[in-house]
Design a protein around this motif. Structure first.
Motif, PDB file in Angstrom:
ATOM      1  N   VAL A  64       0.906  -1.066   0.018  1.00 51.92           N
ATOM      2  CA  VAL A  64       0.101   0.131   0.012  1.00 51.92           C
ATOM      3  C   VAL A  64       0.944   1.111   0.037  1.00 51.92           C
ATOM      4  N   THR A  65       0.549   2.341  -0.833  1.00 48.46           N
ATOM      5  CA  THR A  65       1.372   3.436  -1.066  1.00 48.46           C
ATOM      6  C   THR A  65       0.526   4.432  -0.443  1.00 48.46           C
ATOM      7  N   PRO A  66       0.866   4.822   0.953  1.00 55.75           N
ATOM      8  CA  PRO A  66       0.082   5.624   1.684  1.00 55.75           C
ATOM      9  C   PRO A  66       0.048   7.321   1.277  1.00 55.75           C
ATOM     10  N   VAL A  67      -0.646   7.957   1.806  1.00 52.76           N
ATOM     11  CA  VAL A  67      -0.659   9.438   2.003  1.00 52.76           C
ATOM     12  C   VAL A  67       0.129   9.803   3.250  1.00 52.76           C
ATOM     13  N   ALA A  68       1.211  10.421   3.301  1.00 55.72           N
ATOM     14  CA  ALA A  68       2.069  10.866   4.483  1.00 55.72           C
ATOM     15  C   ALA A  68       1.606  12.237   4.850  1.00 55.72           C
ATOM     16  N   ILE A  69       0.950  12.517   5.971  1.00 59.18           N
ATOM     17  CA  ILE A  69       0.474  13.924   6.124  1.00 59.18           C
ATOM     18  C   ILE A  69       1.630  14.368   7.154  1.00 59.18           C
ATOM     19  N   VAL A  70       2.167  15.689   6.932  1.00 57.48           N
ATOM     20  CA  VAL A  70       3.200  16.048   7.954  1.00 57.48           C
ATOM     21  C   VAL A  70       3.180  17.490   7.660  1.00 57.48           C
ATOM     22  N   ARG A  71       3.750  18.215   9.049  1.00 58.48           N
ATOM     23  CA  ARG A  71       3.860  19.618   8.911  1.00 58.48           C
ATOM     24  C   ARG A  71       4.835  20.228   7.746  1.00 58.48           C
ATOM     25  N   ASP A  72       5.710  19.455   7.741  1.00 60.79           N
ATOM     26  CA  ASP A  72       7.029  19.743   7.016  1.00 60.79           C
ATOM     27  C   ASP A  72       7.364  18.710   6.048  1.00 60.79           C
ATOM     28  N   PRO A  73       6.940  18.835   4.791  1.00 60.74           N
ATOM     29  CA  PRO A  73       7.263  17.995   3.777  1.00 60.74           C
ATOM     30  C   PRO A  73       8.829  17.784   3.574  1.00 60.74           C
ATOM     31  N   GLU A  74       9.653  18.565   3.834  1.00 63.10           N
ATOM     32  CA  GLU A  74      11.032  18.218   3.566  1.00 63.10           C
ATOM     33  C   GLU A  74      11.595  17.239   4.485  1.00 63.10           C
ATOM     34  N   VAL A  77       5.686   8.076  -2.130  1.00 64.62           N
ATOM     35  CA  VAL A  77       4.873   8.246  -1.197  1.00 64.62           C
ATOM     36  C   VAL A  77       4.082   9.376  -1.454  1.00 64.62           C
ATOM     37  N   ASP A  78       2.719   9.713  -1.271  1.00 63.13           N
ATOM     38  CA  ASP A  78       2.153  11.094  -1.721  1.00 63.13           C
ATOM     39  C   ASP A  78       1.985  11.740  -0.256  1.00 63.13           C
ATOM     40  N   VAL A  79       3.148  12.787  -0.077  1.00 62.54           N
ATOM     41  CA  VAL A  79       3.364  13.494   0.777  1.00 62.54           C
ATOM     42  C   VAL A  79       2.261  14.832   0.862  1.00 62.54           C
TER      43      VAL A  79
END
Length: 282
Positions: free
Chosen positions: A25-35, A45-47
């Motif tokens: 599964v290629t997830p969506v990664a939800i983050v404050r700082d994409p770097e 991964v979809d950031v």
């Protein structure tokens, strides 16, 4: 199926992302700082950037998402509001399942660290989004911060008396979360997650001794004494108080989990504390 992980740049979040990738599964990664997760983006991964305080960003981040892991935030005192923001965004996005990382026995847990988890669980109970509670027990990694001092001084301090901790590795809890996110039938479930080992601090000191090759003994303190030790080691007063209070919770059996839920979800025994400590010392 689209699966999102909030806090994906954190220690638990990254491990869940890796577990999902291993599961195909290629997830969506939800983050404050994409770097901080540029390496994940490079792997496909979809950031998506979002802050727990930014409703509009959360709406964008959860667009098209079927399942989401809400990893509890780190801003103590603000977490119920922040988590509720994610829950509301999940409702607006039509998410079919939201998994939340809580704490054992949250509905009856008197520990300071349990209060915001209980508040978040209440918000979920009032929401329309189907959800599952992952009541994660203690991570053996929680003891790594004081490991070097315990080995150097020969003393593991605490206020846990003869209470037992059913700990597991952070990777174990990540594997459980990934299992829930990638299989069906979990909506409405409450998983009390704890490891196979249920150790007292005296037994934990012995495990540290064996991992380090040096004798470490456990010295039991009062809650106030232990809070003072933690504060003296540089922890902020409120955080030191919360950790000392958690040891009092251990005395009361609040982190002694014997449900077997973790083992059923991951299909194996939990990682021994000795393995976690040896890896850290290596």
């Amino acid at each position: 199926m689209t699966v999102a992980v909030t806090g994906a740049s954190g220690q638990l979040g990254r491990l869940v992302v890796e577990e999902l990738l291993r599961a195909g599964v290629t997830p969506v990664a939800i983050v404050r700082d994409p770097e901080k997760v540029a390496d994940l983006a490079a792997r496909g991964v979809d950031v998506r950037p979002a802050d727990y305080d930014d409703a509009a960003a959360l709406d964008r981040a959860l667009s098209g998402v079927d399942r989401v892991l809400l990893i509890s935030g780190t801003e103590f005192g603000a977490r119920v509001t922040q988590h509720t923001n994610v829950i509301r965004a999940a409702e607006r996005a039509g998410v079919e399942l939201l998994a939340y990382t809580s704490i054992p026995k949250a509905d009856q847990n008197s520990m300071i660290l349990a209060q915001e988890h209980r508040g978040t669980e209440a918000a979920l109970a009032e929401s329309t989004v189907p959800h599952v509670l992952l009541r994660n027990g203690w991570y053996w990694e929680n003891y790594l911060g004081g490991l070097a001092h315990a080995i150097e001084s020969g003393v593991l301090h605490g206020a846990a008396g003869a209470g037992r901790v059913a700990g597991a590795s952070r990777a174990d809890y990540a594997a459980a979360a990934a299992a829930v996110l990638t299989t069906d039938g979990h909506a409405g479930a409450v998983y009390e997650l704890g490891g196979d080992e249920r150790l007292t601090y005296a037994e934990l000191a012995q495990v540290i001794s064996e991992a380090a090759g040096k004798q470490v003994r456990y010295e039991d303190l009062s809650e106030a004494q232990y809070a003072a030790v933690l504060e003296g080691a540089g922890l902020p007063g409120p955080y030191a108080a919360a950790l000392a209070d958690s040891d009092t919770g251990i005395v009361a059996g609040l982190l002694d989990v014997d449900s077997g839920d973790l083992q059923k979800l991951i299909g194996r025994s939990s990682t021994p504390a000795a393995e976690v400590f040896r890896a850290a010392l290596a």
